[in-house]
Design a protein around this motif. Structure first.
Motif, mmCIF file in Angstrom:
data_model
loop_
_atom_site.group_PDB
_atom_site.id
_atom_site.type_symbol
_atom_site.label_atom_id
_atom_site.label_comp_id
_atom_site.label_asym_id
_atom_site.label_seq_id
_atom_site.Cartn_x
_atom_site.Cartn_y
_atom_site.Cartn_z
ATOM 1 N N LYS A 243 26.636 51.269 116.125
ATOM 2 C CA LYS A 243 25.634 50.349 116.660
ATOM 3 C C LYS A 243 24.393 50.396 115.775
ATOM 4 C CE LYS A 243 27.049 50.936 121.443
ATOM 5 N NZ LYS A 243 26.596 51.142 122.809
ATOM 6 N N GLU A 244 23.691 49.286 115.719
ATOM 7 C CA GLU A 244 22.440 49.232 114.967
ATOM 8 C C GLU A 244 21.319 49.844 115.811
ATOM 9 O OE1 GLU A 244 19.338 45.976 113.070
ATOM 10 O OE2 GLU A 244 21.059 45.279 114.222
ATOM 11 N N ILE A 245 20.479 50.667 115.196
ATOM 12 C CA ILE A 245 19.311 51.220 115.878
ATOM 13 C C ILE A 245 18.125 50.312 115.584
ATOM 14 C CG2 ILE A 245 17.670 53.123 116.035
ATOM 15 C CD1 ILE A 245 19.945 55.002 115.300
ATOM 16 N N ILE A 246 17.464 49.865 116.648
ATOM 17 C CA ILE A 246 16.273 49.028 116.512
ATOM 18 C C ILE A 246 15.079 49.819 117.032
ATOM 19 C CG2 ILE A 246 15.112 46.920 117.268
ATOM 20 C CD1 ILE A 246 17.909 45.655 117.505
ATOM 21 N N ILE A 247 14.093 50.013 116.181
ATOM 22 C CA ILE A 247 12.841 50.661 116.564
ATOM 23 C C ILE A 247 11.910 49.538 116.996
ATOM 24 C CG2 ILE A 247 10.930 52.109 115.808
ATOM 25 C CD1 ILE A 247 13.682 53.518 115.817
ATOM 26 N N ALA A 248 11.543 49.521 118.290
ATOM 27 C CA ALA A 248 10.882 48.364 118.877
ATOM 28 C C ALA A 248 9.381 48.281 118.630
ATOM 29 C CB ALA A 248 11.151 48.321 120.382
ATOM 30 N N SER A 249 8.757 49.355 118.123
ATOM 31 C CA SER A 249 7.310 49.274 117.900
ATOM 32 C C SER A 249 6.870 50.291 116.853
ATOM 33 C CB SER A 249 6.543 49.525 119.204
ATOM 34 O OG SER A 249 6.603 50.886 119.556
ATOM 35 N N ASP A 250 5.685 50.064 116.321
ATOM 36 C CA ASP A 250 5.108 51.008 115.364
ATOM 37 C C ASP A 250 4.834 52.358 116.017
ATOM 38 O OD1 ASP A 250 5.202 49.168 113.321
ATOM 39 O OD2 ASP A 250 3.124 48.512 113.596
ATOM 40 N N ASP A 251 4.528 52.375 117.321
ATOM 41 C CA ASP A 251 4.286 53.638 118.022
ATOM 42 C C ASP A 251 5.518 54.538 117.961
ATOM 43 O OD1 ASP A 251 1.635 53.093 118.815
ATOM 44 O OD2 ASP A 251 2.345 51.947 120.551
ATOM 45 N N TYR B 113 8.696 52.307 122.960
ATOM 46 C CA TYR B 113 7.641 53.235 123.368
ATOM 47 C C TYR B 113 7.342 53.058 124.850
ATOM 48 C CZ TYR B 113 3.244 55.801 123.158
ATOM 49 O OH TYR B 113 2.245 56.725 123.353
ATOM 50 N N ARG B 114 7.107 54.164 125.534
ATOM 51 C CA ARG B 114 6.631 54.104 126.919
ATOM 52 C C ARG B 114 5.434 55.017 127.038
ATOM 53 N NH1 ARG B 114 8.365 58.973 128.893
ATOM 54 N NH2 ARG B 114 10.433 59.550 128.226
ATOM 55 N N GLU B 115 4.486 54.604 127.843
ATOM 56 C CA GLU B 115 3.284 55.409 128.051
ATOM 57 C C GLU B 115 3.663 56.703 128.740
ATOM 58 O OE1 GLU B 115 0.167 54.802 127.028
ATOM 59 O OE2 GLU B 115 0.885 52.978 126.062
ATOM 60 N N ARG B 116 3.076 57.789 128.280
ATOM 61 C CA ARG B 116 3.303 59.093 128.916
ATOM 62 C C ARG B 116 2.516 59.172 130.209
ATOM 63 N NH1 ARG B 116 5.549 63.119 125.652
ATOM 64 N NH2 ARG B 116 4.732 64.623 127.110
ATOM 65 N N ARG B 117 3.060 59.895 131.151
ATOM 66 C CA ARG B 117 2.345 60.085 132.424
ATOM 67 C C ARG B 117 1.074 60.880 132.235
ATOM 68 N NH1 ARG B 117 7.530 62.308 134.585
ATOM 69 N NH2 ARG B 117 8.589 60.927 133.209
ATOM 70 N N ASP B 118 1.095 61.871 131.350
ATOM 71 C CA ASP B 118 -0.100 62.650 131.033
ATOM 72 C C ASP B 118 -0.694 62.085 129.752
ATOM 73 O OD1 ASP B 118 2.207 63.496 129.760
ATOM 74 O OD2 ASP B 118 1.481 65.534 129.480
ATOM 75 N N ALA B 119 -1.554 61.106 129.896
ATOM 76 C CA ALA B 119 -2.025 60.281 128.786
ATOM 77 C C ALA B 119 -2.639 61.064 127.632
ATOM 78 C CB ALA B 119 -3.039 59.259 129.302
ATOM 79 N N GLY B 120 -3.167 62.256 127.868
ATOM 80 C CA GLY B 120 -3.800 63.022 126.800
ATOM 81 C C GLY B 120 -2.817 63.779 125.939
ATOM 82 N N ALA B 121 -1.566 63.882 126.336
ATOM 83 C CA ALA B 121 -0.584 64.671 125.604
ATOM 84 C C ALA B 121 0.054 63.840 124.502
ATOM 85 C CB ALA B 121 0.498 65.174 126.556
ATOM 86 N N THR B 122 0.496 64.532 123.478
ATOM 87 C CA THR B 122 1.204 63.874 122.391
ATOM 88 C C THR B 122 2.437 64.681 122.042
ATOM 89 O OG1 THR B 122 1.107 63.126 120.116
ATOM 90 C CG2 THR B 122 -0.297 64.984 120.668
ATOM 91 N N ALA B 123 3.504 64.021 121.713
ATOM 92 C CA ALA B 123 4.759 64.697 121.390
ATOM 93 C C ALA B 123 5.037 64.667 119.896
ATOM 94 C CB ALA B 123 5.895 64.016 122.145
ATOM 95 N N SER B 124 4.081 64.282 119.097
ATOM 96 C CA SER B 124 4.363 64.069 117.681
ATOM 97 C C SER B 124 4.716 65.341 116.931
ATOM 98 C CB SER B 124 3.170 63.396 117.014
ATOM 99 O OG SER B 124 2.038 64.227 117.087
ATOM 100 N N GLY B 125 4.443 66.509 117.474
ATOM 101 C CA GLY B 125 4.763 67.742 116.775
ATOM 102 C C GLY B 125 6.009 68.424 117.281
#
Length: 76
Positions: free
Chosen positions: A10-18, A59-71
Motif C-alpha cells: 500500500k502507498e503511505i500518504i503523509i497528510a500534513s507537514d506536522d 496529525y491529531r492534537e494531543r490531549r496534553d497540549a504542552g507535550a511533544t513526542a518528537s524525541g
C-alpha cells in the motif's frame, strides 16, 4: 517512511507537514509493519487510517497540549 514503504503493498500518504516533521527512530520488524503503525498511533500524535490501497497518516492534537513526542523512538 520511505524504508517502510518498501515492505508494504500500500502507498503511505503523509497528510500534513506536522506529521512529516515528527522524528521517529528504532528497529522495525519488517514481517509485522502493522505493529509499527499501531505503535505510531500509541506514541505519537497521529492517526493511521488504512484503506484499500493506501495508508494515510494524519496529525491529531494531543490531549496534553504542552507535550511533544518528537524525541521518542519506537522499537518493535
Amino acid at each position: 517512511m520511505q524504508e517502510i514503504q518498501y515492505y508494504l503493498d500500500k502507498e503511505i500518504i503523509i497528510a500534513s507537514d506536522d506529521v512529516a516533521d515528527l522524528m521517529v527512530g528504532g528497529s522495525i520488524n519488517t514481517q509485522n509493519v502493522a505493529s509499527f503503525l499501531k505503535g505510531l498511533e500509541l506514541n505519537f500524535p497521529v492517526t493511521v487510517i488504512e484503506r484499500d490501497s493506501v495508508i494515510i497518516i494524519s496529525y491529531r492534537e494531543r490531549r496534553d497540549a504542552g507535550a511533544t513526542a518528537s524525541g521518542l523512538a519506537i522499537i518493535l
